[in-house]
Write a protein that holds these residues in place. Structure first.
Motif, PDB file in Angstrom:
ATOM      1  N   ASP A   1       0.851  -1.189   0.000  1.00  0.00           N
ATOM      2  CA  ASP A   1       0.000   0.000   0.000  1.00  0.00           C
ATOM      3  C   ASP A   1       0.886   1.237   0.000  1.00  0.00           C
ATOM      4  N   GLY A   2       0.819   2.010  -1.075  1.00  0.00           N
ATOM      5  CA  GLY A   2       1.659   3.194  -1.205  1.00  0.00           C
ATOM      6  C   GLY A   2       0.968   4.498  -0.838  1.00  0.00           C
ATOM      7  N   LYS A   3      -0.226   4.432  -0.308  1.00  0.00           N
ATOM      8  CA  LYS A   3      -0.962   5.655   0.025  1.00  0.00           C
ATOM      9  C   LYS A   3      -0.159   6.515   0.995  1.00  0.00           C
ATOM     10  N   GLY A   4      -0.063   7.794   0.667  1.00  0.00           N
ATOM     11  CA  GLY A   4       0.650   8.730   1.521  1.00  0.00           C
ATOM     12  C   GLY A   4       2.165   8.700   1.358  1.00  0.00           C
ATOM     13  N   LEU A   5       2.666   7.810   0.503  1.00  0.00           N
ATOM     14  CA  LEU A   5       4.101   7.693   0.286  1.00  0.00           C
ATOM     15  C   LEU A   5       4.480   8.159  -1.113  1.00  0.00           C
ATOM     16  N   HIS A   6       5.771   8.433  -1.317  1.00  0.00           N
ATOM     17  CA  HIS A   6       6.285   8.857  -2.623  1.00  0.00           C
ATOM     18  C   HIS A   6       7.292   7.832  -3.133  1.00  0.00           C
ATOM     19  N   LEU A   7       7.195   7.540  -4.416  1.00  0.00           N
ATOM     20  CA  LEU A   7       8.073   6.569  -5.055  1.00  0.00           C
ATOM     21  C   LEU A   7       9.016   7.282  -6.021  1.00  0.00           C
ATOM     22  N   PHE A   8      10.315   7.135  -5.762  1.00  0.00           N
ATOM     23  CA  PHE A   8      11.352   7.709  -6.618  1.00  0.00           C
ATOM     24  C   PHE A   8      12.056   6.591  -7.389  1.00  0.00           C
ATOM     25  N   PRO A   9      12.660   6.917  -8.527  1.00  0.00           N
ATOM     26  CA  PRO A   9      13.619   5.966  -9.094  1.00  0.00           C
ATOM     27  C   PRO A   9      14.751   5.758  -8.098  1.00  0.00           C
ATOM     28  N   GLY A  10      15.381   4.604  -8.145  1.00  0.00           N
ATOM     29  CA  GLY A  10      16.539   4.399  -7.286  1.00  0.00           C
ATOM     30  C   GLY A  10      17.629   5.410  -7.591  1.00  0.00           C
ATOM     31  N   VAL A  11      18.247   5.937  -6.545  1.00  0.00           N
ATOM     32  CA  VAL A  11      19.335   6.897  -6.713  1.00  0.00           C
ATOM     33  C   VAL A  11      20.548   6.196  -7.322  1.00  0.00           C
ATOM     34  N   ILE A  12      21.205   6.870  -8.263  1.00  0.00           N
ATOM     35  CA  ILE A  12      22.456   6.392  -8.858  1.00  0.00           C
ATOM     36  C   ILE A  12      23.565   7.334  -8.394  1.00  0.00           C
ATOM     37  N   ASP A  13      24.508   6.816  -7.627  1.00  0.00           N
ATOM     38  CA  ASP A  13      25.607   7.626  -7.099  1.00  0.00           C
ATOM     39  C   ASP A  13      26.834   7.399  -7.967  1.00  0.00           C
ATOM     40  N   ASP A  14      27.281   8.443  -8.647  1.00  0.00           N
ATOM     41  CA  ASP A  14      28.361   8.266  -9.623  1.00  0.00           C
ATOM     42  C   ASP A  14      29.758   8.432  -9.026  1.00  0.00           C
ATOM     43  N   GLN A  15      29.846   8.586  -7.685  1.00  0.00           N
ATOM     44  CA  GLN A  15      31.177   8.745  -7.100  1.00  0.00           C
ATOM     45  C   GLN A  15      31.200   8.232  -5.660  1.00  0.00           C
ATOM     46  N   VAL A  16      31.727   7.026  -5.482  1.00  0.00           N
ATOM     47  CA  VAL A  16      31.884   6.472  -4.144  1.00  0.00           C
ATOM     48  C   VAL A  16      33.249   5.798  -4.026  1.00  0.00           C
ATOM     49  N   HIS A  17      33.689   5.650  -2.778  1.00  0.00           N
ATOM     50  CA  HIS A  17      34.921   4.937  -2.449  1.00  0.00           C
ATOM     51  C   HIS A  17      34.550   3.883  -1.418  1.00  0.00           C
ATOM     52  N   PHE A  18      34.454   2.631  -1.839  1.00  0.00           N
ATOM     53  CA  PHE A  18      34.029   1.563  -0.929  1.00  0.00           C
ATOM     54  C   PHE A  18      35.214   0.788  -0.350  1.00  0.00           C
ATOM     55  N   ARG A  19      36.450   1.178  -0.724  1.00  0.00           N
ATOM     56  CA  ARG A  19      37.682   0.781  -0.026  1.00  0.00           C
ATOM     57  C   ARG A  19      38.154  -0.650  -0.242  1.00  0.00           C
ATOM     58  N   GLU A  20      37.527  -1.365  -1.173  1.00  0.00           N
ATOM     59  CA  GLU A  20      37.941  -2.746  -1.417  1.00  0.00           C
ATOM     60  C   GLU A  20      38.445  -2.888  -2.840  1.00  0.00           C
ATOM     61  N   PRO A  21      39.613  -3.554  -3.010  1.00  0.00           N
ATOM     62  CA  PRO A  21      40.405  -4.297  -2.038  1.00  0.00           C
ATOM     63  C   PRO A  21      41.409  -3.410  -1.285  1.00  0.00           C
ATOM     64  N   GLY A  22      41.935  -3.974  -0.196  1.00  0.00           N
ATOM     65  CA  GLY A  22      43.123  -3.441   0.445  1.00  0.00           C
ATOM     66  C   GLY A  22      42.931  -2.455   1.572  1.00  0.00           C
ATOM     67  N   LEU A  23      41.759  -1.811   1.630  1.00  0.00           N
ATOM     68  CA  LEU A  23      41.522  -0.801   2.673  1.00  0.00           C
ATOM     69  C   LEU A  23      40.263  -1.141   3.459  1.00  0.00           C
ATOM     70  N   THR A  24      40.036  -2.428   3.626  1.00  0.00           N
ATOM     71  CA  THR A  24      38.732  -2.886   4.116  1.00  0.00           C
ATOM     72  C   THR A  24      38.523  -2.672   5.608  1.00  0.00           C
ATOM     73  N   HIS A  25      39.539  -2.187   6.323  1.00  0.00           N
ATOM     74  CA  HIS A  25      39.285  -1.770   7.706  1.00  0.00           C
ATOM     75  C   HIS A  25      38.398  -0.526   7.742  1.00  0.00           C
ATOM     76  N   LYS A  26      38.340   0.214   6.636  1.00  0.00           N
ATOM     77  CA  LYS A  26      37.497   1.413   6.535  1.00  0.00           C
ATOM     78  C   LYS A  26      36.080   1.075   6.063  1.00  0.00           C
ATOM     79  N   GLY A  27      35.974   0.123   5.169  1.00  0.00           N
ATOM     80  CA  GLY A  27      34.705  -0.260   4.563  1.00  0.00           C
ATOM     81  C   GLY A  27      34.978  -1.289   3.492  1.00  0.00           C
ATOM     82  N   ASN A  28      33.926  -1.912   2.989  1.00  0.00           N
ATOM     83  CA  ASN A  28      34.089  -2.825   1.869  1.00  0.00           C
ATOM     84  C   ASN A  28      32.822  -2.811   1.022  1.00  0.00           C
ATOM     85  N   ILE A  29      32.847  -3.501  -0.072  1.00  0.00           N
ATOM     86  CA  ILE A  29      31.729  -3.428  -1.012  1.00  0.00           C
ATOM     87  C   ILE A  29      30.444  -3.941  -0.377  1.00  0.00           C
ATOM     88  N   PHE A  30      30.544  -4.960   0.465  1.00  0.00           N
ATOM     89  CA  PHE A  30      29.352  -5.481   1.131  1.00  0.00           C
ATOM     90  C   PHE A  30      28.792  -4.467   2.133  1.00  0.00           C
TER      91      PHE A  30
END
Length: 444
Positions: free
Chosen positions: A44-73
């Motif tokens: 039921d979507g009443k009262g809610l808004h539906l957007f396309p999924g956001v596409i982020d064109d610039q991220v640093h997920f730190r994998e491989p090698g820097l996974t103490h900061k973050g990783n793709i998962f």
């Protein structure tokens, strides 16, 4: 199949109430009074808004090698919880993504671990031109050039190399633009006075307007000279906005640009409180710069909004200025931050969808995503505009466990996120039973 009923659909410059039928990974039908049999889920979507999924064109997920900061998962989990269904990730990892073999290895990591749809940039150096030119335009988002050093030391400053990339690149070139000589000279002055413990408020003085403009204008000059497809990342100064035009449609532009959440939200007045937690490259600058970035975003000189999500550990960020790395986690809070701006009257819902979804898809020629259209991939975000929540350590999804928004109460909430038709996030819970897909690009 899954049916979303009577939701306010924010798409292509309009808001209309309707139903969305999802079958497998695609939008099967958009209409009214749609129905499914009892075997299929109805939302039921009443009262809610539906957007396309956001596409982020610039991220640093730190994998491989820097996974103490973050990783793709971990970071893709944060993305999905924030309504970001697709990301494009940077090459300054360890080892750096500077060969086609290493690039493919990252795609294999994404295929096994990413809850969101994914693409990875090919990295450039002063010596890997042959590898760069092998990049496949149909399956890779772009080539990344650091025309200023940042995390990872991938500075490309050889003029002949730059000329060759801009002349021969088979694909979009994305640039980080800061002039290295200017930054080094400014840094030396402040180190001489303060040593390692430079007050963070001087970060935008060290990485100043001159450093940004010298490099950005050089990139624009190279692109015009060679008719290259250039995309300048994270514009941070008002002066740079004058390098771009709104006189032609986005689909015809050869030179495009991006604004990031932190440059739209913070200013240099925030350094005394936030310190290293708003230390990014390029730096957050003055309120006047911020106002001019907003103006350029709304008049279409700046084309897209991104995060530059770049996590570091809390321990790393607590170092003195010279040792505290630049970057921070933003991807979970990007859409709700923009919705706060909507509540302030700074931007419409339709324009948020345009700048975070439609325009990114158009800028990068992303295939069958970025819009709510029949036959397109079902990347969707269901939002409650009037459900406030407060950021705290208990609800931060990024591996680093902190946020520059810690303690802030956002006015809107992400209720559900669909990634390629899969209900990946609902009511605060992630469903990790299906993974995201590799982005494809419809380039001539």
């Amino acid at each position: 199949m899954l049916l979303i009923k009577e939701v306010s659909i924010v798409n292509e410059g309009q808001i209309k109430t309707g139903d969305i039928l999802i079958k497998d990974d695609r939008i099967e039908k958009i209409g009214t009074a749609l129905s499914v049999d009892g075997k299929h889920k109805v939302i039921d979507g009443k009262g809610l808004h539906l957007f396309p999924g956001v596409i982020d064109d610039q991220v640093h997920f730190r994998e491989p090698g820097l996974t103490h900061k973050g990783n793709i998962f971990t970071e893709s989990r944060a993305a999905v919880a924030g309504g970001v269904t697709s990301f494009m990730e940077m090459p300054n990892v360890n080892p750096q993504t500077i060969t086609q073999e290493l690039l493919e290895a990252k795609y294999q990591i994404g295929a096994k671990n990413s809850l969101a749809n994914y693409s990875f940039y090919m990295g450039s150096t002063n010596t890997n031109l042959d590898e760069v030119l092998k990049t496949d335009p149909a399956s890779v988002c772009g080539i990344k050039i650091f025309m200023g050093s940042s995390t990872g030391n991938m500075l490309v400053d050889d003029q002949e190399t730059l000329e060759n990339i801009f002349r021969n690149a088979p694909i979009l070139i994305a640039t980080h633009c800061e002039d290295e000589a200017t930054i080094r000279a400014n840094t030396e002055k402040f180190v001489a006075e303060y040593g390692d413990n430079i007050p963070f408020k001087y970060h935008p003085v060290i990485r100043n307007e001159e450093a940004c403009y010298l490099s950005s204008s050089k990139a624009v000059e190279l692109a015009k000279k060679n008719d290259a497809r250039l995309h300048i990342l994270h514009i941070s100064t008002g002066k740079e906005t004058n390098l771009f035009t709104n006189e032609i449609p986005l689909g015809q532009k050869r030179i495009t640009s991006e604004a990031c959440i932190h440059h739209l939200w913070f200013s240099d007045a925030d350094y005394d409180e936030k310190g290293a937690f708003i230390k990014w490259n390029p730096a957050v600058k003055s309120a006047e710069d911020r106002d001019q970035i907003w103006k350029a975003l709304l008049d279409d000189r700046i084309d897209v909004i991104a995060t530059d999500h770049a996590p570091h550990t809390l321990e790393e960020k607590q170092n003195p200025y010279m040792k505290a790395p630049s970057g921070g986690p933003l991807i979970q809070h990007t859409l709700v931050a923009m919705l706060d701006f909507y509540h302030q009257g700074k931007i419409s819902l339709e324009r948020i969808a345009e700048k975070m979804c439609h325009a990114v898809a158009e800028c990068f020629d992303v295939k069958e995503r970025g819009y709510i259209r029949e036959g397109y991939k079902a990347d969707l975000v269901l939002v409650d505009l009037d459900k406030p929540w407060t950021v705290d350590k208990g609800n931060i999804r990024a591996k680093c466990g902190w946020s520059p928004f810690d303690g802030h109460t956002f006015k809107s909430s992400i209720e559900k996120t669909f990634v390629s038709g899969h209900l990946a996030y609902t009511d605060g819970e992630l469903d990790e039973s299906k993974l995201g897909q590799r982005l494809k690009f419809d380039r001539k």
